[in-house]
Design a protein around this motif. Structure first.
Motif, PDB file in Angstrom:
ATOM      1  N   LYS A 174       0.839  -1.206   0.000  1.00 11.97           N
ATOM      2  CA  LYS A 174       0.000   0.000   0.000  1.00 11.97           C
ATOM      3  C   LYS A 174       0.872   1.253   0.000  1.00 11.97           C
ATOM      4  O   LYS A 174       0.624   2.201  -0.754  1.00 11.97           O
ATOM      5  N   LEU A 175       1.931   1.257   0.823  1.00 15.51           N
ATOM      6  CA  LEU A 175       2.848   2.402   0.859  1.00 15.51           C
ATOM      7  C   LEU A 175       3.515   2.597  -0.491  1.00 15.51           C
ATOM      8  O   LEU A 175       3.617   3.730  -0.990  1.00 15.51           O
ATOM      9  N   PHE A 176       3.961   1.515  -1.113  1.00 15.12           N
ATOM     10  CA  PHE A 176       4.661   1.612  -2.394  1.00 15.12           C
ATOM     11  C   PHE A 176       3.747   2.190  -3.475  1.00 15.12           C
ATOM     12  O   PHE A 176       4.182   2.977  -4.316  1.00 15.12           O
ATOM     13  N   ASN A 177       2.473   1.801  -3.450  1.00 19.54           N
ATOM     14  CA  ASN A 177       1.532   2.342  -4.432  1.00 19.54           C
ATOM     15  C   ASN A 177       1.217   3.812  -4.151  1.00 19.54           C
ATOM     16  O   ASN A 177       1.037   4.596  -5.094  1.00 19.54           O
ATOM     17  N   GLU A 178       1.168   4.198  -2.883  1.00 19.58           N
ATOM     18  CA  GLU A 178       0.997   5.618  -2.540  1.00 19.58           C
ATOM     19  C   GLU A 178       2.205   6.420  -3.031  1.00 19.58           C
ATOM     20  O   GLU A 178       2.055   7.541  -3.534  1.00 19.58           O
ATOM     21  N   ALA A 179       3.391   5.845  -2.879  1.00 15.38           N
ATOM     22  CA  ALA A 179       4.607   6.512  -3.344  1.00 15.38           C
ATOM     23  C   ALA A 179       4.592   6.674  -4.859  1.00 15.38           C
ATOM     24  O   ALA A 179       4.977   7.721  -5.399  1.00 15.38           O
ATOM     25  N   LEU A 180       4.134   5.631  -5.558  1.00 16.38           N
ATOM     26  CA  LEU A 180       4.061   5.689  -7.020  1.00 16.38           C
ATOM     27  C   LEU A 180       3.106   6.784  -7.467  1.00 16.38           C
ATOM     28  O   LEU A 180       3.413   7.559  -8.387  1.00 16.38           O
TER      29      LEU A 180
END
Length: 363
Positions: A174-180
């Motif tokens: 979830k964090l990685f997709n928010e970062a993307l």
């Protein structure tokens, strides 16, 4: 027997050895700079300074962040490093203030319509990214069959932004997709102002991998006559807010792209290999009319340039792509080769904005 080299290294002087040792320390300890930045975000330092009106003292921060008073001397040392590396500004009386970089990390504040970039920092400094980089030497030594997995895939057995990562660690995924999303949306306001002519005369546009439609909506608000499609995978489109401003299309850019006068590929191609990029661009070419009818592909991505003041940043981003994906950052020659192999006749770099370039590619 290997030929002996005729080159003999000059023995360093005492001054050079002392400098070399200091440089070695700096390179070896430079990981502490992003760790200090990560710590600042997790403590909420940029947000705390913002809430103090943009400037705060050490005592202000200790109080606002509810830290034990005994940690004040240690916080002072962290703040000194953050100030020295350009994350914060400070003056002789110990007042710390935000700079443009740290303003991007303030929670709940939109910068030109873009969300905080804190998730990007937390993503890139996560243990998953660190462990992938630590596995780089082992990865180089392995004779692995094509297609080569990235060091990230090799170490973790999962691929960024795919289901395997969600299974491995849902919270980090979830964090990685928010970062993307934060990475992708940053800068569209600047593009609309600095490259206004890019969208003049367009009647329709498809944004490939457009996510929740933030970029496409910004274009429609600036150019209400443009009909925008947002293409992304079904799992992304299913969660997108439907407000009528743009048309969401669930699909796969490798197989088909909704036809439009222009196709936009913004911060997408650096995640993919050259062959994959050629396939993606070939699909783009199928979806647009002739150049005479205004057909074009708008590519927004990094253009590595050794003369740029951001060259080191571009190289770091390239190695990050090598560690975590199967893609890479490209220079103009690389882009030219890909465009021609995908069947395009010409291109131009409309403008370079920071480390990125805005390109028009013509059928």
């Amino acid at each position: 027997m290997a030929a002996k080299s005729s080159h003999t290294m000059t023995i360093p002087t005492d001054a050079e050895l002392v400098q070399a040792q200091a440089d070695l320390w700096r390179h070896s300890l430079s990981y502490l700079t992003p760790m200090a930045l990560r710590c600042a975000i997790q403590l909420g330092i940029p947000t705390a300074i913002h809430r103090h009106g943009g400037a705060a003292s050490l005592i202000d921060l200790v109080t606002t962040l509810s830290l034990p008073p005994s940690k004040a001397p240690f916080l002072s040392r962290l703040l000194r490093l953050l100030s020295t590396t350009g994350v914060l500004a400070s003056n002789e009386v110990g007042i710390y203030s935000l700079v443009p970089l740290s303003y991007l990390l303030v929670d709940g504040v939109l910068v030109d319509g873009d969300a905080s970039q804190a998730a990007l920092v937390l993503c890139l400094t996560s243990r998953y990214h660190m462990e992938a980089a630590m596995g780089l030497a082992d990865w180089f030594k392995k004779d692995i069959a094509q297609p080569l997995p990235s060091p990230f895939e090799d170490v973790h057995g999962a691929t960024l932004f795919e289901e395997s990562m969600a299974v491995l660690d849902p919270e980090s995924d979830k964090l990685f997709n928010e970062a993307l999303a934060a990475h992708d949306h940053m800068g569209i306001g600047t593009i609309l102002r600095e490259c206004h002519g890019l969208f003049n005369g367009l009647q329709s546009l498809t944004d490939c991998c457009g996510g929740d439609g933030t970029t496409a909506k910004a274009i429609v608000k600036a150019f209400p006559h443009i009909k925008c499609n947002v293409l992304d995978l079904p799992k992304v489109v299913d969660k997108a807010p439907s407000d009528g401003l743009v048309n969401y299309v669930a699909g796969d850019m490798f197989h088909s792209i909704p036809p439009a006068q222009a196709i936009m590929v913004k911060l997408v191609l650096h995640f993919w290999s050259d062959d994959d990029c050629i396939n993606i661009l070939a699909q783009c070419k199928k979806a647009i009319p002739s150049r005479e009818a205004g057909g074009k592909v708008i590519v927004i991505d990094m253009v590595v340039d050794s003369s740029s003041p951001m060259f080191e940043t571009q190289l770091l981003m390239d190695v990050a792509m090598m560690v975590c994906t199967r893609g890479r950052q490209r220079d103009e020659n690389d882009w030219n080769a890909i465009f021609m192999k995908a069947g395009f006749s010409d291109y131009k770099i409309v403008k370079k904005l920071g480390a990125r370039g805005v390109m028009e590619v013509y059928p």
